[in-house]
Scaffold this active site. Structure first.
Site, mmCIF file in Angstrom:
data_model
loop_
_atom_site.group_PDB
_atom_site.id
_atom_site.type_symbol
_atom_site.label_atom_id
_atom_site.label_comp_id
_atom_site.label_asym_id
_atom_site.label_seq_id
_atom_site.Cartn_x
_atom_site.Cartn_y
_atom_site.Cartn_z
ATOM 1 N N HIS A 143 32.876 40.522 26.280
ATOM 2 C CA HIS A 143 34.165 39.858 26.092
ATOM 3 C C HIS A 143 33.932 38.456 25.533
ATOM 4 O O HIS A 143 33.027 37.741 25.970
ATOM 5 C CB HIS A 143 34.911 39.724 27.424
ATOM 6 N N CYS A 168 37.325 40.751 34.786
ATOM 7 C CA CYS A 168 36.161 40.471 33.946
ATOM 8 C C CYS A 168 36.363 39.244 33.058
ATOM 9 O O CYS A 168 35.453 38.406 32.916
ATOM 10 C CB CYS A 168 35.805 41.695 33.101
#
Length: 344
Positions: free
Chosen positions: A242, A130
């Site tokens: 993130h 990710c």
């Protein structure tokens, strides 16, 4: 005739997001098959306005499916992906099981879509980590313009990257702080509520963690093996999204204004970069969005040809589910696969 899409791990955070994104983007699927372990048989998941019952991965005949979106973890993938691929079903794997296999393409469509044709060697395509996915989306157009020599990345990764239990732990610990209850550390080695943890995945012999190594290895595989990459990965008390502080050193001159314009025009990127209070993106605002957001673009005067950027993305979407669906779209749009039902 549309495609038959199986989703392994359909009851997890990413699996559910895959279902949402397939429906949102109007993927040409006639049949969606949600799969999980036997203990989840009969559990219901949503696909648009439809409610689908989960079936057992172990008993499904993958000869009926065209694509399997695999989001059941590395152990399951290592056992099942080759079996599924042998049935003529293309596996798009979200785990790290095949990312570093030279016979398996590692794909971010905005970055290296042409490499997808290598999927025929094993009938498996790997989805990147990710934190790497959003990073390379931002780096690719800059690399094309000025050639990147070195990247220094500090990640600020949300708890959803560690799964539902991790999200529950942040919620429970946060509540415990306010009611003066006992805090328990189960998913994380230290308290995550109102804290940050410079440790994601297992430690390696050189002192780096596996998460940090993944960013290095995957960036080199997808973008350019000559790029030097170093990373510090940090878990932060954020539910979704993130963030990354990225320092880039280039071979050729590039100004902040030029980089800003290049990124505005780059696929998958959305620049939010005003030099004022709130003129930047935060992970909270990225949740539920598809873009890789870029802010705080500025020149680094401490090195020749250096830039600093701030990169944020919804890790459940671009970092996992969305990228997997985009890979499936490339297969379809480039006519690399045909529906089995139609072929029959």
């Amino acid at each position: 005739m549309g495609f038959t899409i199986a989703i392994a791990g359909a009851t997890g955070n990413v699996g559910r997001e895959m279902l949402n994104i397939l429906e949102e983007r109007g993927f040409p699927a006639d049949t969606i098959v949600p799969l999980a372990s036997r203990r989840s048989i009969g559990q219901e998941v949503s696909y648009g306005e439809k409610t689908l019952k989960v079936r057992a991965l172990e008993s499904y005949d993958f000869a009926e499916a065209d694509i399997c979106l695999m989001s059941a973890g590395g152990t399951v993938s290592k056992e099942w992906s080759p079996k599924i691929a042998a049935k003529g079903c293309v596996v798009i794997d979200n785990s790290s099981a095949y990312r570093y296999d030279s016979d398996v393409p590692l794909i971010v469509p905005e970055v290296n879509a042409d490499a997808i044709e290598g999927f025929t060697r094993k009938n498996i395509i790997a989805n990147p980590n990710c934190s790497t996915a959003q990073l390379v989306v931002a780096l690719k157009p800059l690399h094309d313009r000025a050639r990147i020599k070195r990247v220094v990345v500090s990640t600020y990764q949300s708890v959803s990257g560690a799964g539902k239990d991790a999200m529950d732990e942040l919620f429970q610990q946060t509540r415990a702080v306010f009611v003066a209850d006992t805090l328990e550390n189960k998913k994380f080695p230290k308290r995550i509520a109102f804290n940050v943890i410079p440790h994601i995945d297992v430690f390696m012999d050189d002192g780096y963690t596996k998460e940090e190594w993944k960013v290095l290895a995957e960036t080199k595989k997808m973008l350019d093996p000559k790029i030097k990459v170093t990373c510090t990965a940090v878990r932060v008390p954020v539910f979704i999204g993130h963030s990354e502080s990225v320092n880039i050193e280039f071979e050729n001159p590039i100004s902040a204004d030029e980089a800003r314009q290049i990124l505005r025009e780059a696929p998958g990127c959305l620049v939010i970069d005003k030099h004022e209070d709130g003129g930047y993106i935060t992970p909270y605002e990225s949740a539920g969005e598809d873009a890789t957001f870029i802010s705080r673009i500025r020149e680094d005067a401490t090195v020749e040809n250096g830039l600093n950027i701030w990169v944020v993305s919804d890790n459940l979407r671009k970092g996992a589910a969305l990228n997997a669906v985009q890979i499936a779209e490339v297969l379809v749009n480039r006519s690399l696969i045909q529906p089995k039902k139609q072929a029959a």
